[in-house]
Design a protein around this motif. Structure first.
Motif, short mmCIF file in Angstrom:
data_model
loop_
_atom_site.label_atom_id
_atom_site.label_comp_id
_atom_site.label_asym_id
_atom_site.label_seq_id
_atom_site.Cartn_x
_atom_site.Cartn_y
_atom_site.Cartn_z
N LEU A 103 0.90 -1.10 0.01
CA LEU A 103 -0.04 0.02 -0.13
C LEU A 103 0.82 1.25 0.01
CD1 LEU A 103 -2.71 -1.16 2.55
CD2 LEU A 103 -2.98 -0.68 0.07
N GLY A 104 2.18 1.18 0.15
CA GLY A 104 2.96 2.30 -0.04
C GLY A 104 3.16 2.91 1.34
N LEU A 105 2.62 2.17 2.48
CA LEU A 105 2.70 3.01 3.88
C LEU A 105 4.01 3.06 4.43
CD1 LEU A 105 -0.51 0.98 5.10
CD2 LEU A 105 -0.43 3.33 4.67
N TYR A 106 4.34 4.19 5.43
CA TYR A 106 5.18 3.97 5.97
C TYR A 106 5.39 2.97 7.31
CZ TYR A 106 6.70 8.56 3.74
OH TYR A 106 7.00 9.58 2.94
N VAL A 107 6.32 2.37 7.55
CA VAL A 107 6.27 1.40 8.45
C VAL A 107 7.29 1.78 9.58
CG1 VAL A 107 6.69 -1.07 9.28
CG2 VAL A 107 5.85 -0.52 6.78
N SER A 108 6.43 1.57 11.06
CA SER A 108 7.52 1.99 12.34
C SER A 108 7.69 0.89 13.14
CB SER A 108 6.66 3.09 12.75
OG SER A 108 6.70 4.45 12.32
N ASP A 109 8.79 1.18 13.80
CA ASP A 109 9.22 0.23 15.03
C ASP A 109 8.70 0.89 16.25
OD1 ASP A 109 10.91 -1.84 13.62
OD2 ASP A 109 12.65 -0.50 13.33
N PRO A 110 8.34 0.08 16.99
CA PRO A 110 7.90 0.73 18.13
C PRO A 110 9.03 1.25 19.01
CG PRO A 110 7.79 -1.66 18.39
CD PRO A 110 8.25 -1.32 17.05
N LEU A 111 8.71 2.43 19.75
CA LEU A 111 9.82 3.05 20.39
C LEU A 111 9.93 2.52 21.69
CD1 LEU A 111 8.63 6.91 20.14
CD2 LEU A 111 10.29 5.59 18.78
N VAL A 137 -5.16 8.73 -2.73
CA VAL A 137 -4.23 8.20 -1.65
C VAL A 137 -3.69 9.26 -0.62
CG1 VAL A 137 -2.03 7.12 -1.30
CG2 VAL A 137 -3.21 6.56 -3.28
N ASP A 138 -3.75 9.07 0.51
CA ASP A 138 -3.13 10.13 1.51
C ASP A 138 -2.45 9.23 2.58
OD1 ASP A 138 -3.63 12.96 2.73
OD2 ASP A 138 -3.43 11.51 4.38
N ILE A 139 -1.36 9.46 2.67
CA ILE A 139 -0.32 8.60 3.47
C ILE A 139 0.54 9.51 4.30
CG2 ILE A 139 1.95 7.08 3.37
CD1 ILE A 139 0.86 5.87 0.78
N SER A 140 0.46 9.35 5.51
CA SER A 140 1.51 10.21 6.54
C SER A 140 2.54 9.32 7.07
CB SER A 140 0.73 10.52 7.69
OG SER A 140 1.30 11.21 8.69
N ASN A 141 3.79 9.91 7.45
CA ASN A 141 4.65 9.14 8.14
C ASN A 141 4.56 9.18 9.78
OD1 ASN A 141 5.40 12.00 8.10
ND2 ASN A 141 7.54 11.25 8.64
N GLY A 142 3.57 9.79 10.32
CA GLY A 142 3.23 9.78 11.52
C GLY A 142 2.20 10.21 11.93
N PRO A 143 1.82 10.00 13.30
CA PRO A 143 0.28 10.09 13.63
C PRO A 143 -0.25 11.43 13.50
CG PRO A 143 1.71 10.04 15.70
CD PRO A 143 2.66 10.12 14.48
#
Length: 170
Positions: A103-111, A137-143
């Motif tokens: 989906l082209g999403l940013y993927v994060s590791d937990p802090l 499409v609307d994609i963000s790299n953070g909340p």
């Protein structure tokens, strides 16, 4: 992150498990438009506020399109959220990292383990036409960055009612 999703082409076929034991699929022709919302998961209070707003206006959304909400959470976490918030939309869980990347999403590791224990997707919103092609499409790299739900709904109603073409294909 993989390449950004291409509008005007079929979204990858995927199936998401729902908390009620059924499933929802994208990427194949349907009778209606579908709006897919990807959220970070149970650990994200900003997601809860956003999804509560979506649920409050759900009847307006579902008058024009199907709504699917998914995260990488486990069934237990998704069930806990559903029990706490009582959402009416199709709540799905178990989004895989391969699906996130498709989906082209940013993927994060937990802090930290206090946040969550596994990788998760950052927010994404996808409008899918009945023929299975991606229109928006609307994609963000953070909340902190997400589309305004009222504006998005208004724009989607306009696009659907006026059979607007896909934009941003060049």
């Amino acid at each position: 992150m993989t390449d950004k999703p291409r509008v005007g082409v079929a979204i990858p076929k995927m199936t998401f498990a729902r908390v009620d034991g059924s499933s929802r699929a994208i990427g194949s022709p349907t009778e209606r438009w579908t709006m897919l919302f990807v959220y970070r998961g149970k650990h994200c209070p900003r997601c809860k506020r956003y999804l509560n707003k979506l649920d409050a206006a759900l009847a307006d959304w579902t008058a024009k399109m199907d709504v699917i909400v998914v995260s990488a959470d486990t069934l237990e976490k998704a069930q806990a959220d559903l029990a706490e918030f009582g959402w009416s939309f199709d709540l799905c869980y178990g989004l895989t990292e391969d699906q996130m990347r498709s989906l082209g999403l940013y993927v994060s590791d937990p802090l930290s383990e206090a946040e969550t224990t596994d990788r998760f997707a950052e927010p994404g919103t996808f409008a899918i036409q009945p023929d299975g092609t991606l229109m928006l499409v609307d994609i963000s790299n953070g909340p902190a960055s997400r589309p305004d739900l009222e504006e998005l709904l208004d724009g989607m109603i306009f696009n659907i009612d006026n059979n607007r073409p896909v934009r941003g294909t060049a």
